[in-house]
Design an enzyme around this catalytic site. Structure first.
Site, short mmCIF file in Angstrom:
data_model
loop_
_atom_site.label_atom_id
_atom_site.label_comp_id
_atom_site.label_asym_id
_atom_site.label_seq_id
_atom_site.Cartn_x
_atom_site.Cartn_y
_atom_site.Cartn_z
N HIS A 26 -3.65 6.66 2.75
CA HIS A 26 -4.40 5.60 2.88
C HIS A 26 -5.98 4.99 2.38
CE1 HIS A 26 -3.61 1.29 1.49
NE2 HIS A 26 -3.67 1.23 2.54
N CYS A 69 1.30 -1.06 -0.38
CA CYS A 69 0.07 -0.15 -0.07
C CYS A 69 1.20 1.19 0.13
CB CYS A 69 -1.15 -0.07 1.27
SG CYS A 69 -1.82 -2.13 1.15
N ASN A 121 -10.13 -0.90 0.68
CA ASN A 121 -8.69 -0.87 0.56
C ASN A 121 -8.47 -1.31 -0.62
OD1 ASN A 121 -5.60 -1.54 1.10
ND2 ASN A 121 -6.63 -1.83 3.11
O1 UT7 Z 1 -3.85 -1.73 3.96
C1 UT7 Z 1 -3.17 -1.82 4.75
C2 UT7 Z 1 -3.51 -3.29 4.84
N1 UT7 Z 1 -4.23 -3.32 6.26
C3 UT7 Z 1 -5.17 -2.40 7.42
O2 UT7 Z 1 -5.31 -1.63 7.24
C4 UT7 Z 1 -5.86 -3.65 8.75
C5 UT7 Z 1 -5.20 -2.65 9.56
N2 UT7 Z 1 -6.10 -3.65 10.99
C6 UT7 Z 1 -7.90 -3.30 10.51
O3 UT7 Z 1 -8.66 -2.21 9.97
C7 UT7 Z 1 -8.86 -3.69 11.63
O4 UT7 Z 1 -7.58 -4.16 12.81
C8 UT7 Z 1 -9.77 -4.91 10.85
C9 UT7 Z 1 -11.41 -3.66 10.27
C10 UT7 Z 1 -8.78 -5.85 10.48
C11 UT7 Z 1 -10.22 -5.33 12.05
O5 UT7 Z 1 -10.90 -4.80 13.20
P1 UT7 Z 1 -11.09 -4.73 15.19
O6 UT7 Z 1 -11.83 -3.60 15.55
O7 UT7 Z 1 -9.33 -5.37 15.06
O8 UT7 Z 1 -11.41 -5.97 15.25
P2 UT7 Z 1 -10.84 -7.42 15.82
O9 UT7 Z 1 -10.17 -8.18 14.75
O10 UT7 Z 1 -10.57 -7.16 17.01
O11 UT7 Z 1 -12.49 -8.47 15.57
C12 UT7 Z 1 -12.88 -8.27 16.44
C13 UT7 Z 1 -14.23 -9.54 15.91
C14 UT7 Z 1 -13.63 -10.73 16.13
O12 UT7 Z 1 -14.09 -11.48 17.15
P3 UT7 Z 1 -14.19 -12.20 18.65
O13 UT7 Z 1 -13.43 -12.96 18.07
O14 UT7 Z 1 -14.12 -11.05 19.33
O15 UT7 Z 1 -15.60 -12.98 19.15
C15 UT7 Z 1 -14.05 -11.08 14.84
O16 UT7 Z 1 -13.96 -12.93 14.40
O17 UT7 Z 1 -14.76 -9.06 14.96
C16 UT7 Z 1 -14.87 -10.40 14.40
N3 UT7 Z 1 -14.76 -10.35 12.65
C17 UT7 Z 1 -16.18 -9.61 12.39
N4 UT7 Z 1 -17.41 -10.02 11.87
C18 UT7 Z 1 -18.78 -9.92 11.78
C19 UT7 Z 1 -13.90 -10.37 11.60
N5 UT7 Z 1 -14.44 -10.04 11.04
C20 UT7 Z 1 -15.24 -9.68 10.55
C21 UT7 Z 1 -16.63 -8.85 9.71
N6 UT7 Z 1 -17.53 -9.46 10.52
N7 UT7 Z 1 -16.88 -9.41 8.83
#
Ligand code: UT7
Length: 329
Positions: A256, A116, A286
């Site tokens: 980004h 990215c 993204n």
């Molecule tokens: O270009 C560079 C690359 N990437 C990035 O910039 C991404 C950086 N990271 C992020 O944007 C965030 O970490 C995410 C959007 C990927 C995730 O958000 P988060 O607030 O960090 O959520 P999390 O990973 O802590 O997950 C929270 C919960 C989990 O459930 P449990 O374990 O708490 O029960 C996940 O399983 O949300 C669940 N979850 C979802 N639920 C519904 C993860 N993906 C989904 C989904 N729909 N699509």
């Protein structure tokens, strides 16, 4: 940097594939919901390449527009850099494929892999070539077709990505305008947080790599999030300092587009209001290397920059990498 000839953007173009994949479409594919996706990421929809479209096709459409807006012919191009992590093929490079499609016979052409951050890395590379007089113009494209390396059964990643391309033509600009500073960096130690493991020389494609789904993006979202918030702040401060500027000098912030929460945290740190920040993550998600140029080009098309405005671009991504630049429009 300021004693060299000034190099800036003299043409812009963008392209996104026609097909739109909405959050409600994704609700039919994995266990997710619009509320979760919007509140955690800010994303509402993304564009997905048609079966016949590869990265060079997206890049080509954006390039044609950028050349037209610069009033330039492809045969006059001297350098082409395509920032991508989803090249059409491992080789030849997407830049070489594009050079042929455009008929840019005289241009040097290569791909740059910095995920990215690739567009800002490419701007810095080309600006250096142009400032020293090695070349007089360059076509820089950020283009990615992440849908081809996304596992649409993995809700952790499949809601986050989209396809697209953004292009700019670089050339000499009047004194006082153009690129003022860059800040590029990498933390290779964090590489395993965001990766596509198979298909290279370490783990060539095999029935086992297919079965293990190692040809898809793997990401530790939480750790990448922390890295992103940290480096967006530090890279921005450094690139401003190198340009002899302050955060109050920013007229337009082009971050980004990975997650609205990451963008908001940067805006808070920089004390920037919404009208000074370009946000289109809701419509494109993204798009990796295409993300910053799509935002920049869209802002230019909407007339959000005027001559002399200070534009700050900053990105982060796989590598891990980051890149920031200060540009006087
Ligand atoms: O270009 C560079 C690359 N990437 C990035 O910039 C991404 C950086 N990271 C992020 O944007 C965030 O970490 C995410 C959007 C990927 C995730 O958000 P988060 O607030 O960090 O959520 P999390 O990973 O802590 O997950 C929270 C919960 C989990 O459930 P449990 O374990 O708490 O029960 C996940 O399983 O949300 C669940 N979850 C979802 N639920 C519904 C993860 N993906 C989904 C989904 N729909 N699509």
């Amino acid at each position: 940097m300021n004693s060299l000839r000034p190099i800036g953007i003299i043409g812009t173009g963008k392209y996104v594939p026609e097909r739109i994949l909405t959050n409600s479409d994704l609700e039919q594919m994995v266990e997710t919901n619009d509320e979760w996706i919007v509140s955690r990421t800010g994303i509402r929809e993304r564009h997905i390449a048609a079966e016949h479209e590869a990265t060079s096709d997206l890049a080509y459409e954006a390039a044609l527009k950028a050349l037209a807006s610069a009033g330039m012919k492809a045969e006059d191009l001297e350098l082409i850099i395509v920032a991508t992590i989803t090249p059409d093929t491992a080789f030849p490079s997407t830049a070489c494929i594009l050079q042929d499609k455009l008929g840019a016979k005289g241009a040097a052409a290569f791909d740059l892999s910095a995920a990215c951050s690739g567009f800002v890395y490419s701007l810095a590379t080309a600006t250096s070539f142009l400032q020293t007089g090695m070349y007089n113009n360059a076509l820089i494209i950020g283009a990615d077709t992440l849908s081809r390396i996304t596992d649409y059964t993995d809700r952790n990643t499949c809601v986050l990505f989209g396809d697209g391309a953004g292009a700019v033509v670089l050339g000499e600009v009047p004194q006082g305008r153009g690129f003022k500073s860059f800040d590029l960096g990498a933390e290779g130690a964090g590489g395993s947080l965001l990766k596509l493991e198979a298909g290279g020389s370490r783990l060539p494609a095999s029935p086992q790599t297919l079965e293990d789904k190692k040809h898809f993006i793997y990401m530790n979202g939480r750790e990448v999030f922390k890295f992103a918030v940290r480096v967006m702040g530090t890279a921005t401060e450094r690139v401003l300092e190198k340009a002899g500027l302050d955060k109050t000098d920013i007229d337009l912030f082009v971050p980004h587009q990975a997650n609205i929460r990451i963008i908001q945290s940067a805006m808070q740190r920089l004390e920037l209001s919404e009208e000074k920040c370009v946000i289109n993550v809701d419509r494109y998600a993204n798009t990796s290397a295409a993300s910053i140029p799509l935002a920049l080009v869209e802002a230019a098309e909407e007339g959000r920059m005027k001559e002399g405005d200070t534009v700050l671009m900053v990105g982060f991504g796989g590598g891990l990498t980051w890149g920031a630049s200060v540009l006087v429009w």
